[in-house]
Design a protein around this motif. Structure first.
Motif, PDB file in Angstrom:
ATOM      1  N   ARG A 225      14.906  -1.176  10.175  1.00 54.98           N
ATOM      2  CA  ARG A 225      14.506  -0.637   8.878  1.00 54.98           C
ATOM      3  C   ARG A 225      13.360  -1.454   8.299  1.00 54.98           C
ATOM      4  O   ARG A 225      13.117  -2.592   8.697  1.00 54.98           O
ATOM      5  N   ALA A 226      12.647  -0.857   7.367  1.00 52.95           N
ATOM      6  CA  ALA A 226      11.565  -1.563   6.673  1.00 52.95           C
ATOM      7  C   ALA A 226      12.185  -2.568   5.714  1.00 52.95           C
ATOM      8  O   ALA A 226      12.598  -2.214   4.607  1.00 52.95           O
ATOM      9  N   CYS A 231      11.886  -8.017   9.261  1.00 52.23           N
ATOM     10  CA  CYS A 231      10.658  -7.657   9.963  1.00 52.23           C
ATOM     11  C   CYS A 231       9.470  -8.447   9.429  1.00 52.23           C
ATOM     12  O   CYS A 231       9.409  -8.759   8.233  1.00 52.23           O
ATOM     13  N   SER A 232       8.515  -8.738  10.315  1.00 55.91           N
ATOM     14  CA  SER A 232       7.347  -9.504   9.903  1.00 55.91           C
ATOM     15  C   SER A 232       6.141  -9.110  10.745  1.00 55.91           C
ATOM     16  O   SER A 232       6.258  -8.917  11.961  1.00 55.91           O
ATOM     17  N   PHE A 233       4.988  -8.983  10.083  1.00 57.95           N
ATOM     18  CA  PHE A 233       3.744  -8.737  10.806  1.00 57.95           C
ATOM     19  C   PHE A 233       3.275 -10.019  11.493  1.00 57.95           C
ATOM     20  O   PHE A 233       3.296 -11.109  10.892  1.00 57.95           O
ATOM     21  N   ASP A 275       7.225  -2.041   8.857  1.00 50.69           N
ATOM     22  CA  ASP A 275       8.188  -1.013   9.246  1.00 50.69           C
ATOM     23  C   ASP A 275       8.062  -0.805  10.756  1.00 50.69           C
ATOM     24  O   ASP A 275       7.009  -0.370  11.237  1.00 50.69           O
ATOM     25  N   PRO A 276       9.090  -1.134  11.536  1.00 54.97           N
ATOM     26  CA  PRO A 276       9.000  -0.974  12.994  1.00 54.97           C
ATOM     27  C   PRO A 276       8.648   0.442  13.426  1.00 54.97           C
ATOM     28  O   PRO A 276       8.075   0.629  14.504  1.00 54.97           O
ATOM     29  N   ALA A 277       8.966   1.413  12.606  1.00 52.59           N
ATOM     30  CA  ALA A 277       8.690   2.806  12.967  1.00 52.59           C
ATOM     31  C   ALA A 277       7.246   3.202  12.693  1.00 52.59           C
ATOM     32  O   ALA A 277       6.818   4.293  13.080  1.00 52.59           O
ATOM     33  N   GLU A 310       1.479  -6.896  15.618  1.00 60.64           N
ATOM     34  CA  GLU A 310       2.814  -6.495  16.041  1.00 60.64           C
ATOM     35  C   GLU A 310       3.786  -6.648  14.868  1.00 60.64           C
ATOM     36  O   GLU A 310       3.541  -7.437  13.959  1.00 60.64           O
ATOM     37  N   THR A 311       4.857  -5.906  14.932  1.00 57.53           N
ATOM     38  CA  THR A 311       5.921  -6.058  13.949  1.00 57.53           C
ATOM     39  C   THR A 311       7.099  -6.738  14.617  1.00 57.53           C
ATOM     40  O   THR A 311       7.787  -6.133  15.446  1.00 57.53           O
ATOM     41  N   GLY A 312       7.297  -8.015  14.306  1.00 61.72           N
ATOM     42  CA  GLY A 312       8.426  -8.747  14.846  1.00 61.72           C
ATOM     43  C   GLY A 312       9.705  -8.319  14.162  1.00 61.72           C
ATOM     44  O   GLY A 312       9.729  -8.094  12.952  1.00 61.72           O
TER      45      GLY A 312
END
Length: 392
Positions: A225-226, A231-233, A275-277, A310-312
């Motif tokens: 989820r966002a 999550c981190s850029f 947001d991974p999506a 990338e989104t970690g």
């Protein structure tokens, strides 16, 4: 007869415990639904530290693990260097944040954590090309902290696993697991089966999916989820003429060397948009803002370009602390989940292997038993969770 032990997950935690078990005589098979290190381990800032990690038992675990990394690198002199013993420089411009940093540094010093102050002149001397906010008159240098190249570290763990007779079966997803008096039974998506004595579940943020096979629910932050907690850029630049040889934690931007003159950038306040999506383009708003911040921080960065963002996705238990231990009194399925996997891997690999083979747990793991995060699913229990609190 050697114990037959399966490890599900070929990230840094799974491979660290697998090679340690194998070196101590167990028959180890590692299963991964993808490639080694292809999940959380691959997309990471990979900062090895015990800085600001509370409570004291968690700080101590991370501090000992940092030393374990040094020992591991020293014992592999012919391998490519995956560990960068760079230290970390950190400063703040806002007075309130500066005071918070001052208090944290004092607390770390009291714990024996290496911490030195650097005045403005020393900071500018150490970082040629730095554009330093005039409000910054002092920084702190945490000399024991390191950085990792995850792929090289994973390669070293794999080499040790193979040398000691362990097996890796990649592209093999475990779809079901079950525990009985006779041991552990796994079924793969291919229809193949594995039977053995014990199992290590080291699947990171995918752990809840397999734990449901045991009738258990694990409280974790949802990394799909966002959510800036999960999550981190992480932005990777093209090579730049910036002579950076340490980790920087600055008000606007975290910056670390990334090999070949490249830099890795992280801006935690921008993670509210992660947001991974929804992958972001290097040429989009996030990338442009990171470059503006880099240009405010360093000269000779005016022509900088970002190669990729990338989104970690963090493997983070709900309370932020590791979940380490057997799921039930039968001592057959061992859970390893932690946000600090890059830091903790070499130490946890050794401690968990010793516990599984000797039956005696290290006191360092006492505060991280997983029962605080587990509860039974309504469908029933197949893993006899004797460690669960009665209220659950």
């Amino acid at each position: 007869m050697p114990q037959r032990i399966a490890v599900i997950g070929a990230g840094v935690l799974g491979l660290a415990v697998a090679q340690s078990l194998s070196r101590q005589g167990a028959q180890v098979t590692v299963f991964d639904k993808g490639c080694p290190g292809g999940g959380t381990s691959q997309i990471s800032y990979a900062w090895v530290n015990a800085n600001g990690k509370d409570p004291a038992s968690y700080h101590a675990l991370n501090a000992h693990a940092t030393e374990a990394h040094r020992s591991w690198q020293a014992s592999h002199p012919v391998s490519p260097r995956w560990l960068l013993e760079t230290g970390t420089l950190e400063w703040a411009a806002d007075p309130a944040i500066h005071q918070q940093l001052t208090r944290r540094a004092a607390k770390l010093t009291a714990l024996g954590y290496p911490c030195e102050t650097r005045d403005r002149e020393a900071l500018l001397s150490a970082l040629p090309g730095l554009r330093l906010d005039p409000r910054v008159q002092q920084a702190w240098f945490f000399s024991s902290e390191c950085l990792l190249y995850p792929s090289l570290y994973i390669a070293s763990l794999l080499a040790d696993l193979h040398a000691s007779g362990g097996r890796l079966i990649s592209q093999s997803e475990v779809t079901t697991l079950a525990e009985s008096d006779r041991g552990v039974h796994l079924t793969l998506a291919s229809g193949e089966e594995w039977r053995g004595d014990q199992l290590v579940l080291a699947t990171g943020r995918w752990a809840p999916e397999l734990l449901s096979q045991c009738g258990l629910e694990l409280a974790m932050t949802d990394a799909n989820r966002a959510d800036p907690v999960a999550c981190s850029f992480l932005a990777h630049t093209q090579p730049l003429p910036i002579p950076l040889n340490c980790n920087l934690i600055t008000p606007e931007l975290n910056v670390r060397p990334d090999g070949g003159g490249r830099l890795m950038l992280q801006a935690l306040d921008l993670d509210q948009h992660a947001d991974p999506a929804r992958p972001v383009s290097p040429d989009g708003l996030i990338g442009k803002e990171m470059l503006r911040r880099l240009q405010r921080l360093f000269r000779h960065s005016e022509g900088a370009k970002i190669e990729k963002i990338e989104t970690g996705q963090r493997s983070r238990p709900a309370d932020g602390l590791p979940a380490l231990g057997y799921l039930s009194a039968s001592s057959k399925i061992y859970l390893m989940v932690t946000h600090s996997g890059m830091t903790l891997a070499p130490l946890l690999g050794r401690l968990v292997a010793e516990e599984m083979l000797s039956g005696t747990a290290s006191p360092m793991l006492n505060d991280f038993a997983p029962h605080r995060l587990l509860r039974p699913l309504s469908a029933g229990i197949r893993c006899a969770p004797a460690y669960l609190p009665a209220a659950q």
